[in-house]
Scaffold this motif. Structure first.
Motif, short mmCIF file in Angstrom:
data_model
loop_
_atom_site.label_atom_id
_atom_site.label_comp_id
_atom_site.label_asym_id
_atom_site.label_seq_id
_atom_site.Cartn_x
_atom_site.Cartn_y
_atom_site.Cartn_z
N PRO A 148 5.52 12.12 0.89
CA PRO A 148 6.37 12.24 -0.43
C PRO A 148 5.47 11.26 -1.21
O PRO A 148 4.78 9.80 -0.43
CB PRO A 148 8.44 11.71 0.15
N ASN A 149 5.29 11.19 -1.79
CA ASN A 149 4.50 10.13 -2.60
C ASN A 149 5.10 9.12 -3.10
O ASN A 149 6.18 8.66 -2.93
CB ASN A 149 4.49 10.74 -4.57
N GLY A 150 4.50 7.35 -2.75
CA GLY A 150 4.95 6.17 -2.42
C GLY A 150 5.64 6.36 -1.23
O GLY A 150 6.83 5.26 -1.20
N THR A 151 5.69 6.63 -0.52
CA THR A 151 5.28 6.72 0.98
C THR A 151 4.88 5.37 0.82
O THR A 151 2.90 5.20 1.16
CB THR A 151 4.91 7.30 2.05
N PRO A 152 5.21 4.54 1.56
CA PRO A 152 4.52 3.26 1.75
C PRO A 152 3.60 3.08 3.96
O PRO A 152 3.94 3.75 3.97
CB PRO A 152 5.09 1.37 2.78
N ILE A 153 2.31 2.56 3.39
CA ILE A 153 1.10 2.14 4.25
C ILE A 153 1.81 0.98 5.83
O ILE A 153 2.07 0.20 5.09
CB ILE A 153 0.05 2.18 3.96
N ALA A 154 1.72 1.20 6.90
CA ALA A 154 2.39 0.47 7.52
C ALA A 154 1.40 -0.08 9.07
O ALA A 154 0.88 1.28 9.49
CB ALA A 154 3.71 0.78 8.05
N LEU A 163 -5.61 -0.18 -6.86
CA LEU A 163 -7.15 0.50 -5.75
C LEU A 163 -7.66 1.11 -5.25
O LEU A 163 -6.14 1.02 -4.10
CB LEU A 163 -7.44 -1.21 -5.57
N VAL A 164 -7.79 1.84 -5.32
CA VAL A 164 -7.75 3.18 -4.18
C VAL A 164 -9.08 2.69 -3.25
O VAL A 164 -9.79 2.32 -3.67
CB VAL A 164 -8.18 4.20 -5.29
N LEU A 216 1.00 -1.10 0.15
CA LEU A 216 0.09 0.10 -0.26
C LEU A 216 0.68 1.25 -0.29
O LEU A 216 1.86 1.29 0.87
CB LEU A 216 -1.07 0.33 1.26
N LEU A 217 0.51 1.79 -1.12
CA LEU A 217 1.28 3.48 -0.84
C LEU A 217 0.70 4.65 -1.24
O LEU A 217 -0.27 4.58 -1.95
CB LEU A 217 1.86 3.47 -2.26
N VAL A 218 1.26 5.67 -0.39
CA VAL A 218 0.55 7.34 -1.07
C VAL A 218 0.50 7.90 -2.66
O VAL A 218 2.13 7.51 -2.94
CB VAL A 218 0.56 7.78 0.50
N GLY A 219 -0.29 8.12 -2.57
CA GLY A 219 -0.03 9.15 -4.27
C GLY A 219 -0.92 10.03 -4.60
O GLY A 219 -1.70 10.47 -3.19
N THR A 220 -0.35 11.17 -5.46
CA THR A 220 -1.10 12.42 -5.42
C THR A 220 -1.51 11.92 -6.77
O THR A 220 -1.44 11.47 -7.54
CB THR A 220 -0.16 13.52 -4.88
N VAL A 221 -2.79 12.54 -6.97
CA VAL A 221 -3.47 12.59 -8.28
C VAL A 221 -3.45 13.79 -9.29
O VAL A 221 -3.40 14.48 -8.46
CB VAL A 221 -5.04 12.28 -8.05
N VAL A 222 -2.74 13.36 -9.87
CA VAL A 222 -2.52 14.10 -11.24
C VAL A 222 -3.46 14.57 -12.00
O VAL A 222 -3.16 15.76 -12.73
CB VAL A 222 -1.54 14.52 -11.75
N ARG A 223 -4.08 13.42 -12.70
CA ARG A 223 -5.31 13.82 -13.18
C ARG A 223 -6.44 13.02 -12.72
O ARG A 223 -6.56 11.95 -12.32
CB ARG A 223 -4.71 13.36 -14.82
N ALA A 224 -7.74 13.60 -13.42
CA ALA A 224 -9.40 13.27 -12.95
C ALA A 224 -9.75 13.53 -13.84
O ALA A 224 -10.14 14.14 -14.45
CB ALA A 224 -9.25 13.37 -11.50
N ALA A 225 -10.51 12.45 -14.61
CA ALA A 225 -11.94 12.71 -15.35
C ALA A 225 -12.86 11.56 -15.29
O ALA A 225 -12.90 10.59 -14.59
CB ALA A 225 -11.06 12.96 -16.79
N VAL A 226 -14.17 12.32 -15.45
CA VAL A 226 -14.77 10.85 -15.56
C VAL A 226 -14.84 9.50 -16.85
O VAL A 226 -14.07 10.04 -17.89
CB VAL A 226 -16.89 11.44 -16.18
N ILE A 266 -4.41 7.01 -0.82
CA ILE A 266 -4.05 5.77 -0.90
C ILE A 266 -4.14 4.17 -1.69
O ILE A 266 -5.21 4.46 -1.31
CB ILE A 266 -3.96 5.05 0.86
N GLY A 267 -3.38 3.77 -2.66
CA GLY A 267 -3.64 2.87 -2.96
C GLY A 267 -2.96 1.89 -2.66
O GLY A 267 -1.67 1.13 -2.52
N VAL A 268 -3.90 0.42 -3.25
CA VAL A 268 -2.83 -1.53 -3.34
C VAL A 268 -2.98 -1.50 -4.47
O VAL A 268 -3.50 -1.47 -5.31
CB VAL A 268 -4.20 -1.83 -2.93
N MET A 269 -1.07 -1.42 -4.38
CA MET A 269 -0.29 -1.94 -5.78
C MET A 269 -0.81 -3.40 -6.40
O MET A 269 0.15 -3.57 -7.33
CB MET A 269 0.76 -1.55 -5.52
#
Length: 115
Positions: free
Chosen positions: A109-115, A88-89, A18-28, A70-73
């Motif tokens: 930071p983007n890519g930070t793991p969830i622990a 999976l967000v 599981l990692l933290v990321g930032t949304v850079v684009r979003a559309a329907v 947070i996304g499951v990779m």
């Protein structure tokens, strides 16, 4: 804890990436059977990943850009309409069945793991 929830090992949880990321684009996601957004998320060293997320009840695409999620990779990519959903967000599902996104309490930071 609910009685019907199966018990798993702590080690099993830590097998997921599981990692933290930032949304850079979003559309329907126009072709999705259920309303969804096509997200492009920056996971830092893990790169840009796409996701189709059914989060249209509480969010507008323009409000998602810049938001950390947070996304499951670990799951194999799934084709959802024209989107190759690679992560999976994660979100909490409220009583009405709407999804409320999970996110860090403070920017990390983007890519930070969830622990």
């Amino acid at each position: 804890m609910e009685e019907n929830v199966p018990h798993r090992s702590v080690e099993g949880f830590f097998e997921y990436h599981l990692l933290v990321g930032t949304v850079v684009r979003a559309a329907v996601n126009e072709g999705a059977r259920k309303p969804a957004y096509h997200l492009v998320i920056d996971f830092g060293p893990a790169g840009l990943k796409e996701s189709s997320a059914q989060i249209t009840d509480h969010y507008q695409p323009e409000d998602l850009v810049g938001r950390q999620v947070i996304g499951v990779m670990d799951f194999p990519p799934r084709r959802i309409a024209s989107v190759k959903s690679e992560v999976l967000v994660l979100g909490a599902v409220n009583e009405g069945g709407d999804v409320v996104l999970l996110r860090p309490d403070m920017p990390v930071p983007n890519g930070t793991p969830i622990a």
